[in-house]
Design a protein around this motif. Structure first.
Motif, PDB file in Angstrom:
ATOM      1  N   LEU A  27     -10.514  -2.961  -1.914  1.00 16.33           N
ATOM      2  CA  LEU A  27     -10.774  -3.651  -0.648  1.00 16.33           C
ATOM      3  C   LEU A  27      -9.766  -3.239   0.422  1.00 16.33           C
ATOM      4  O   LEU A  27     -10.126  -2.966   1.571  1.00 16.33           O
ATOM      5  N   PHE A  28      -8.503  -3.191   0.035  1.00 14.28           N
ATOM      6  CA  PHE A  28      -7.442  -2.805   0.972  1.00 14.28           C
ATOM      7  C   PHE A  28      -7.657  -1.380   1.468  1.00 14.28           C
ATOM      8  O   PHE A  28      -7.576  -1.104   2.664  1.00 14.28           O
ATOM      9  N   GLU A  29      -7.918  -0.462   0.541  1.00 14.12           N
ATOM     10  CA  GLU A  29      -8.090   0.946   0.912  1.00 14.12           C
ATOM     11  C   GLU A  29      -9.280   1.128   1.851  1.00 14.12           C
ATOM     12  O   GLU A  29      -9.185   1.841   2.852  1.00 14.12           O
ATOM     13  N   ALA A  30     -10.386   0.482   1.560  1.00 19.13           N
ATOM     14  CA  ALA A  30     -11.571   0.600   2.420  1.00 19.13           C
ATOM     15  C   ALA A  30     -11.283   0.034   3.804  1.00 19.13           C
ATOM     16  O   ALA A  30     -11.676   0.619   4.818  1.00 19.13           O
ATOM     17  N   ASP A  31     -10.578  -1.091   3.849  1.00 24.18           N
ATOM     18  CA  ASP A  31     -10.238  -1.727   5.120  1.00 24.18           C
ATOM     19  C   ASP A  31      -9.267  -0.854   5.920  1.00 24.18           C
ATOM     20  O   ASP A  31      -9.473  -0.593   7.104  1.00 24.18           O
ATOM     21  N   ALA A  32      -8.221  -0.370   5.272  1.00 27.04           N
ATOM     22  CA  ALA A  32      -7.198   0.420   5.952  1.00 27.04           C
ATOM     23  C   ALA A  32      -7.740   1.773   6.429  1.00 27.04           C
ATOM     24  O   ALA A  32      -7.372   2.250   7.504  1.00 27.04           O
ATOM     25  N   ARG A  33      -8.614   2.374   5.629  1.00 23.32           N
ATOM     26  CA  ARG A  33      -9.172   3.680   5.978  1.00 23.32           C
ATOM     27  C   ARG A  33     -10.459   3.577   6.782  1.00 23.32           C
ATOM     28  O   ARG A  33     -10.999   4.589   7.217  1.00 23.32           O
ATOM     29  N   ASP A  34     -10.957   2.342   6.955  1.00 19.29           N
ATOM     30  CA  ASP A  34     -12.220   2.096   7.653  1.00 19.29           C
ATOM     31  C   ASP A  34     -13.331   2.967   7.063  1.00 19.29           C
ATOM     32  O   ASP A  34     -14.016   3.704   7.757  1.00 19.29           O
ATOM     33  N   THR A  35     -13.455   2.870   5.740  1.00 21.46           N
ATOM     34  CA  THR A  35     -14.437   3.672   5.016  1.00 21.46           C
ATOM     35  C   THR A  35     -15.455   2.757   4.340  1.00 21.46           C
ATOM     36  O   THR A  35     -15.225   1.559   4.199  1.00 21.46           O
ATOM     37  N   ASP A  36     -16.557   3.308   3.901  1.00 19.97           N
ATOM     38  CA  ASP A  36     -17.622   2.554   3.258  1.00 19.97           C
ATOM     39  C   ASP A  36     -17.147   2.009   1.913  1.00 19.97           C
ATOM     40  O   ASP A  36     -16.711   2.774   1.041  1.00 19.97           O
ATOM     41  N   LEU A  37     -17.261   0.716   1.751  1.00 19.40           N
ATOM     42  CA  LEU A  37     -16.766   0.042   0.554  1.00 19.40           C
ATOM     43  C   LEU A  37     -17.523   0.459  -0.702  1.00 19.40           C
ATOM     44  O   LEU A  37     -16.919   0.723  -1.738  1.00 19.40           O
ATOM     45  N   SER A  38     -18.834   0.546  -0.620  1.00 20.40           N
ATOM     46  CA  SER A  38     -19.635   0.897  -1.798  1.00 20.40           C
ATOM     47  C   SER A  38     -19.332   2.307  -2.286  1.00 20.40           C
ATOM     48  O   SER A  38     -19.228   2.555  -3.490  1.00 20.40           O
ATOM     49  N   THR A  39     -19.185   3.247  -1.355  1.00 22.45           N
ATOM     50  CA  THR A  39     -18.866   4.627  -1.718  1.00 22.45           C
ATOM     51  C   THR A  39     -17.492   4.701  -2.372  1.00 22.45           C
ATOM     52  O   THR A  39     -17.314   5.358  -3.403  1.00 22.45           O
ATOM     53  N   LEU A  40     -16.525   4.027  -1.769  1.00 23.25           N
ATOM     54  CA  LEU A  40     -15.171   4.027  -2.322  1.00 23.25           C
ATOM     55  C   LEU A  40     -15.155   3.390  -3.715  1.00 23.25           C
ATOM     56  O   LEU A  40     -14.484   3.892  -4.614  1.00 23.25           O
ATOM     57  N   LEU A  41     -15.903   2.307  -3.901  1.00 25.74           N
ATOM     58  CA  LEU A  41     -15.955   1.662  -5.210  1.00 25.74           C
ATOM     59  C   LEU A  41     -16.471   2.633  -6.269  1.00 25.74           C
ATOM     60  O   LEU A  41     -15.906   2.712  -7.365  1.00 25.74           O
ATOM     61  N   GLU A  42     -17.507   3.386  -5.953  1.00 24.20           N
ATOM     62  CA  GLU A  42     -18.041   4.342  -6.927  1.00 24.20           C
ATOM     63  C   GLU A  42     -16.986   5.391  -7.289  1.00 24.20           C
ATOM     64  O   GLU A  42     -16.865   5.774  -8.449  1.00 24.20           O
ATOM     65  N   GLU A  43     -16.204   5.830  -6.304  1.00 18.03           N
ATOM     66  CA  GLU A  43     -15.115   6.781  -6.575  1.00 18.03           C
ATOM     67  C   GLU A  43     -14.057   6.149  -7.477  1.00 18.03           C
ATOM     68  O   GLU A  43     -13.557   6.788  -8.404  1.00 18.03           O
ATOM     69  N   ARG A  44     -13.712   4.888  -7.209  1.00 16.41           N
ATOM     70  CA  ARG A  44     -12.636   4.222  -7.947  1.00 16.41           C
ATOM     71  C   ARG A  44     -13.051   3.818  -9.356  1.00 16.41           C
ATOM     72  O   ARG A  44     -12.210   3.481 -10.176  1.00 16.41           O
ATOM     73  N   LYS A  45     -14.334   3.863  -9.647  1.00 10.56           N
ATOM     74  CA  LYS A  45     -14.788   3.616 -11.017  1.00 10.56           C
ATOM     75  C   LYS A  45     -14.432   4.806 -11.909  1.00 10.56           C
ATOM     76  O   LYS A  45     -14.347   4.667 -13.121  1.00 10.56           O
ATOM     77  N   VAL A  46     -14.233   5.967 -11.275  1.00  9.55           N
ATOM     78  CA  VAL A  46     -13.899   7.183 -12.014  1.00  9.55           C
ATOM     79  C   VAL A  46     -12.417   7.507 -11.896  1.00  9.55           C
ATOM     80  O   VAL A  46     -11.730   7.729 -12.881  1.00  9.55           O
ATOM     81  N   VAL A  47     -11.916   7.519 -10.663  1.00 13.48           N
ATOM     82  CA  VAL A  47     -10.522   7.877 -10.413  1.00 13.48           C
ATOM     83  C   VAL A  47      -9.904   6.844  -9.490  1.00 13.48           C
ATOM     84  O   VAL A  47     -10.447   6.542  -8.439  1.00 13.48           O
ATOM     85  N   SER A  48      -8.785   6.301  -9.900  1.00 21.54           N
ATOM     86  CA  SER A  48      -8.071   5.334  -9.083  1.00 21.54           C
ATOM     87  C   SER A  48      -6.753   5.950  -8.636  1.00 21.54           C
ATOM     88  O   SER A  48      -6.300   6.934  -9.207  1.00 21.54           O
ATOM     89  N   THR A  49      -6.173   5.348  -7.616  1.00 19.77           N
ATOM     90  CA  THR A  49      -4.924   5.874  -7.086  1.00 19.77           C
ATOM     91  C   THR A  49      -3.797   5.836  -8.105  1.00 19.77           C
ATOM     92  O   THR A  49      -2.864   6.604  -8.009  1.00 19.77           O
ATOM     93  N   ASN A  50      -3.870   4.963  -9.090  1.00 17.53           N
ATOM     94  CA  ASN A  50      -2.833   4.941 -10.126  1.00 17.53           C
ATOM     95  C   ASN A  50      -3.394   5.390 -11.481  1.00 17.53           C
ATOM     96  O   ASN A  50      -2.899   5.004 -12.521  1.00 17.53           O
TER      97      ASN A  50
END
Length: 166
Positions: A27-50
């Protein structure tokens, strides 16, 4: 992330608590980057920042918020009339979004949500944010209870079989 924030991170976070933290990250990353939440969620299901992907419960929080963002944000603003979402810090705004989503749509008890969000706020935001987020989420719970109390009274008064015309 600041050194102080790194020192405050809870390495023992597990289960739903860990998933709440993962949901906050998305949620923070999508808000800070002003990016699509659903797209980012699909990415984070595979690779997360940590390097640990978001799990099922974290995904549920994020996708539920994405589906009902306008309702959740309206509820937060109703529960916090002196603070618009834009005035809140990005961390606090997204902590409240996550907590309100759990209260409104995932049927998590208010005290559980408040405790979890308080813990995250203590670790990731300011001391003032702890009381602020607790107050807003308790108010969200009160508003939600008032809304659903009237609804449950209406539901229980509906006859289960047709009334005959005699």
């Amino acid at each position: 992330m600041t050194q102080a924030a790194n020192q405050r991170k809870n390495p023992k976070r597990k289960g739903r608590s860990l998933q709440r933290q993962k949901a906050l990250d998305v949620l923070f990353e999508a808000d800070a980057r002003d990016t699509d939440l659903s797209t980012l969620l699909e990415e984070r299901k595979v690779v997360s920042t940590n390097k640990v992907p978001i799990g099922e419960y974290g995904s549920t929080i994020v996708s539920t918020y994405a589906d009902s963002a306008a309702d959740v944000d309206s509820m937060i603003e109703a529960a916090s009339p002196d603070w618009s979402l834009e005035r809140m810090s990005t961390v606090d705004r997204n902590l409240l979004r996550m907590g309100a989503t759990e209260i409104m749509f995932l049927d998590v008890d208010v005290p559980v949500v408040v405790s979890e969000i308080k813990s995250l706020a203590r670790e990731l935001s300011s001391d003032a944010s702890v009381g602020f987020t607790m107050g807003v989420l308790n108010r969200v719970g009160e508003i939600r209870q008032a809304e659903t109390a009237g609804l449950s009274a209406e539901i229980t008064s509906i006859p289960t079989k047709p009334v005959s015309e005699e």
